[in-house]
Design an enzyme around this catalytic site. Structure first.
Site, PDB file in Angstrom:
ATOM      1  N   LEU A 123       0.802  -1.205  -0.006  1.00 60.58           N
ATOM      2  CA  LEU A 123      -0.195  -0.025  -0.074  1.00 60.58           C
ATOM      3  C   LEU A 123       0.990   1.488  -0.036  1.00 60.58           C
ATOM      4  CD1 LEU A 123      -2.571  -0.841   2.859  1.00 60.58           C
ATOM      5  CD2 LEU A 123      -2.736  -1.025   0.253  1.00 60.58           C
ATOM      6  N   ALA A 157       4.070   8.320   1.507  1.00 62.13           N
ATOM      7  CA  ALA A 157       4.391   7.807   0.029  1.00 62.13           C
ATOM      8  C   ALA A 157       5.853   7.495   0.015  1.00 62.13           C
ATOM      9  CB  ALA A 157       3.929   8.762  -0.882  1.00 62.13           C
ATOM     10  N   ASN A 158       6.162   6.555  -0.979  1.00 60.79           N
ATOM     11  CA  ASN A 158       7.631   6.096  -1.237  1.00 60.79           C
ATOM     12  C   ASN A 158       8.287   5.606   0.109  1.00 60.79           C
ATOM     13  OD1 ASN A 158       6.949   6.829  -3.854  1.00 60.79           O
ATOM     14  ND2 ASN A 158       7.179   8.965  -3.304  1.00 60.79           N
ATOM     15  N   ARG A 159       7.762   4.780   1.106  1.00 65.82           N
ATOM     16  CA  ARG A 159       8.381   4.473   2.182  1.00 65.82           C
ATOM     17  C   ARG A 159       9.238   5.583   2.993  1.00 65.82           C
ATOM     18  NH1 ARG A 159       4.788   1.504   1.407  1.00 65.82           N
ATOM     19  NH2 ARG A 159       4.915  -0.678   1.041  1.00 65.82           N
ATOM     20  N   MET A 160       8.824   6.863   2.768  1.00 64.27           N
ATOM     21  CA  MET A 160       9.596   8.085   3.413  1.00 64.27           C
ATOM     22  C   MET A 160       8.644   8.817   4.476  1.00 64.27           C
ATOM     23  SD  MET A 160      12.547   8.904   1.543  1.00 64.27           S
ATOM     24  CE  MET A 160      12.505  10.784   1.582  1.00 64.27           C
TER      25      MET A 160
END
Ligand SMILES: Cc1cc2nc3c(=O)[nH]c(=O)nc-3n(C[C@H](O)[C@H](O)[C@H](O)COP(=O)(O)O)c2cc1C
Length: 219
Positions: free
Chosen positions: A10, A196-199
């Site tokens: 996700l 978002a983007n695992r940040m």
């Protein structure tokens, strides 16, 4: 044989957490997050996981219900929960008071980790909560001891329950010696907001003497 989840992911985009506007102590922020979870999270927002580790050096974790989260005098946070003092967790905590509590509110993409030391609360406070519970739950506390011990069958539990129900039909059920509240006094608390983007955002309040130091951790 296996079940493969490696393609499932996700993107977390519900919120963000930045340094701007953060309170200098963590209670207002946890209060805010708990209140939002109570409002928006489907399920028991006050359920959390408690990790303990006794002197056998074997960690264990279980779900519990938070009964109160308190702002203490010295800007500390106390998390109150109730259990059987002779249970696995009770024995672990007797040997080692260090513990960590974790909340995960999936739909809010938020996790909170509270680290600290656990101590027993007063008998008066435990009694007050015990007697506020439904009578059947009070009886169940008497049935289920030592919690985490082995029982021969469900029938044995039912029989104990019936006997106790008869015994206390017309009288108050006493608070068991082996049952009561605990307080986790928080020394460190991490607020995790998925991005978002695992940040992801990770903001940590770490107790430093009388003050709280605020840090950002790499995700
Ligand atoms: C949603 C949920 C809430 C629970 N709440 C409590 C609780 O408040 N107190 C408690 O002693 N056990 C609670 N339990 C049971 C514990 O997870 C656990 O099985 C039990 O306390 C024994 O743990 P131990 O063997 O590690 O001591 C709950 C379980 C679930 C799934």
């Amino acid at each position: 044989m296996s079940i493969d989840f490696s393609a499932k992911r996700l993107s977390y985009e519900q919120g963000e957490l930045d340094e701007q506007g953060l309170p200098t102590t963590p209670y207002p922020l946890i209060q805010n997050w708990v209140n939002e979870a109570l409002e928006k999270y489907q399920g028991e927002a006050y359920a959390f996981f408690l990790a303990t580790c006794g002197d056998d050096n074997l960690p264990s974790v279980r779900t519990l219900l938070m009964r109160e989260i308190v702002s203490l005098d010295d800007d500390n946070i106390g998390l109150i929960f109730y259990s059987n003092y002779d249970s696995q967790k009770g024995q672990d905590l007797d040997n080692n008071p260090n513990a960590e509590a974790l909340f995960f509110w999936a739909s809010l993409e938020r996790q909170v980790r509270l680290t600290g030391k656990v101590s027993k609360i007063s008998r008066e406070q435990s009694a007050q909560y015990f007697h506020s519970r439904p009578k059947d739950s009070q009886l169940a506390a008497w049935v289920s001891t030592p919690q985490s011990g082995v029982v021969a069958s469900r029938d044995v539990m039912n029989e104990r329950f019936e006997n106790l129900a008869n015994q206390y039909q017309d009288s108050e059920i006493p608070l068991p010696d082996f049952w009561g509240g605990y307080q986790l006094t928080v020394e460190k608390i991490e607020f995790w907001q998925g991005r978002a983007n695992r940040m992801h955002d990770r903001i940590v309040y770490q107790k430093n003497g009388d003050n709280w130091q605020i840090l950002r951790y790499l995700p």
